[in-house]
Scaffold this motif. Structure first.
Motif, short mmCIF file in Angstrom:
data_model
loop_
_atom_site.label_atom_id
_atom_site.label_comp_id
_atom_site.label_asym_id
_atom_site.label_seq_id
_atom_site.Cartn_x
_atom_site.Cartn_y
_atom_site.Cartn_z
N LYS A 221 -0.09 6.72 -7.68
CA LYS A 221 0.99 6.02 -6.74
C LYS A 221 2.05 6.99 -6.49
CE LYS A 221 0.92 2.20 -8.91
NZ LYS A 221 1.27 0.80 -9.56
N ALA A 226 3.33 6.28 -2.98
CA ALA A 226 3.08 5.05 -2.84
C ALA A 226 3.60 3.99 -3.71
CB ALA A 226 1.50 4.90 -2.52
N ASP A 230 -3.05 0.06 -2.85
CA ASP A 230 -3.68 -0.12 -1.73
C ASP A 230 -3.16 0.97 -0.70
OD1 ASP A 230 -5.13 -2.45 -1.55
OD2 ASP A 230 -3.49 -3.79 -1.32
N GLU A 231 -1.88 1.38 -0.77
CA GLU A 231 -1.42 2.53 -0.02
C GLU A 231 -2.03 3.63 -0.33
OE1 GLU A 231 3.12 0.49 0.12
OE2 GLU A 231 3.02 2.47 -0.17
#
Ligand SMILES: Nc1ncnc2c1ncn2[C@@H]1O[C@H](COP(=O)(O)OP(=O)(O)OP(=O)(O)O)[C@@H](O)[C@H]1O
Ligand SMILES: [Mg+2]
Lengths: 247, 242
Positions: A221, A226, A230-231
């Motif tokens: 992340k 992010a 998901d991102e």
């Protein structure tokens, strides 16, 4: 627990897996994420001795995949994406048979089945067939099948697909408990990325048969700026689709 | 060994739970016995002792020969794959099923022989018991090959293809009419199929001629058939499933 180098698998013209290196340590819970058709199931079936890799090497649970497949089989559990129980015979009998194939006596097998069914919130289903059970109950039975012989390493292919949120949370709790209690190592695929984020020590993201990202959920992340997995997933997968769209 | 016993026991319980399926494999030879047997016995071609061995081979083809049908569903529901991830050897995975099919076939064979006895069959007890032994060998080969076929061809083709293949094999074995009546070319073709030798071996046993070359050939060909069947069946279990 898993060490793989250069695993590939081609089905005729389809290059399903194009050279994967994997290292999973004992006691880790590793998530294997990727879009539909990325090669997750194919990789799992290679690591569980069901599918002969086109090339590459691997040791799984301390045994060489090619030289000692029976050694691998003895130490792993595998819960297939599509389930593994026919609808026509009582599930208790199927479970007892499965346990006996790992060398348990009939009596020990029965005891083990009873305890495990209770742990997975399925007490007393022995006499029923899966034809009379809900999708979530069936899925938990598949998981019971994979855990009967107390494997060191468990492969779960989309174990929570079709389960309601309670059952999903319950299953993940169970997996965590097994890791804490028995030191179980888990290699799982899922499309529920928040769950992977909460559960997994590390995740690998595969796309078109190649690993495109790997690390702890937090590393991934922050590395991609992010907020959610998901991102990250959307940023690292589907590149070919975007390139096609741009061209 | 435990694994083999566990598998065989499991499959046997399933078979005994399905009485219809148990009877179904024996329906065709039973119909031949009751509706064709009396005709045959009075035709002057041969007696019950000639017909019943043929019907037992027919039974082998329709019962053990169709055994592969059961694995089609296990394959579809992922059961086969689950079994293949266990440490049990591939030959054991095959033999667990094959032993069940053999037991089922023996029960059906005894039922046919008993019915034939009521209709007029007379044969020495030793010959009948040895015949059951020879049928066991044949059943192992037939069931194994049936599984190999079921795991090789497209699932939906198995039933129609096998039920068609069984017909020429049965006719060429001389199960219904002795091949001594056949024109030369048919006799030659018949000798290329293993079941011809099994039928003649069984006939020798029912006639009490234990030292005949027909029996020797029946035993040798049936044993070879079983070995080839198990080898091919095991290879199909080993192979990765696509
Ligand atoms: N037996 C097979 N024969 C031919 N192609 C296959 C076979 N199995 C898988 N493939 C192909 O290999 C690729 C990878 O499939 P795989 O099942 O590994 O994907 P996956 O990542 O598990 O996808 P999903 O999330 O949909 O389960 C796909 O293109 C698929 O069509
Ligand atoms: Mg998949």
């Amino acid at each position: 627990m898993i060490h793989a180098r250069g695993l590939t698998k081609t089905f005729g013209p389809v290059e399903a897996v194009r050279g994967i290196d994997l290292d999973v340590s004992a006691g880790e819970i590793v998530g294997f994420l990727g879009p539909n058709g990325a090669g997750k199931t194919t990789t799992l079936r290679m690591l569980t001795t069901l599918l002969r890799p086109t090339s590459g090497t691997a040791t799984v649970a301390g045994a060489d995949l090619f030289a000692d497949p029976a050694g691998v089989r003895r130490r792993i559990g595998y819960v297939a994406q599509g389930g593994a129980i026919a609808p026509f015979s009582p599930v208790g009998e199927e479970l007892v048979l499965q346990a006996r194939l790992y060398g348990l006596s009939r009596r020990r097998a029965r005891e083990r089945v009873t305890t495990l069914l209770a742990e997975l919130d399925l007490p007393g289903v022995e006499e029923r067939t899966t034809a009379t059970m809900s999708g979530g109950q069936k899925r938990r039975l598949d998981i019971a099948m994979g855990l009967l012989h107390r494997p060191e390493l468990l492969f779960l292919d989309e174990p929570t697909t079709g389960l309601d949120p309670h059952s999903r949370a319950n299953l993940w709790d169970h997996v965590r408990r097994l890791r804490e209690r028995d030191g179980l190592t888990v290699f799982l695929t899922t499309h529920y990325l928040e769950e992977a984020d909460a559960l997994c020590d590390r995740v690998l993201i595969i796309d078109h048969g190649r690993i495109v990202a790997a690390g702890t959920p937090d590393e991934l992340k922050s590395g991609h700026g992010a907020r959610t997995l998901d991102e990250v997933f959307l940023a690292v997968t589907g590149r070919e689709l975007r390139e096609e769209a741009a061209a | 060994m435990t694994a083999l016993a566990a598998l065989t026991g499991h499959y046997l319980r399933a078979s005994f739970g399905d009485k219809f399926g148990l009877a179904f494999g024996a329906v065709q030879p039973f119909l031949y016995l009751v509706l064709f047997g009396p005709l045959f016995a009075r035709s002057g071609v041969g007696s019950w002792e000639v017909l019943v061995p043929g019907l037992l081979v027919q039974l082998g083809l329709t019962s053990a020969g169709m055994a592969g049908f059961g694995i089609v569903f296990d394959h579809r529901f992922g059961v086969l794959e689950r079994l293949r991830v266990t440490p049990v050897s591939r030959v054991t995975l095959l033999l667990g099923r094959v032993l069940r099919d053999t037991v089922v076939l023996l029960i059906q064979a005894v039922a046919i022989i008993a019915a034939a006895w009521a209709l007029g069959l007379r044969a020495p007890l030793a010959g009948v018991l040895l015949a059951l032994l020879l049928i066991t060998v044949l059943a192992v080969g037939l069931a194994s090959l049936s599984y190999a076929a079921a795991l090789t061809m497209r699932q939906e083709l198995f039933a129609p293809v096998m039920s068609t293949v069984v017909v020429p094999l049965m006719l060429l074995s001389g199960a219904l009419l002795p091949m001594s009546l056949a024109p030369a070319w048919l006799d030659v073709v018949s000798r290329l199929t293993p079941f011809r030798y099994a039928v003649e071996g069984l006939r020798a046993l029912f006639a009490g001629s234990y030292a005949s070359s027909a029996l020797a050939w029946g035993v040798v060909v049936s044993l070879a058939f079983a070995v080839v069947g198990v080898a091919l069946g095991t290879r199909r279990f080993q192979r990765e499933n696509a």
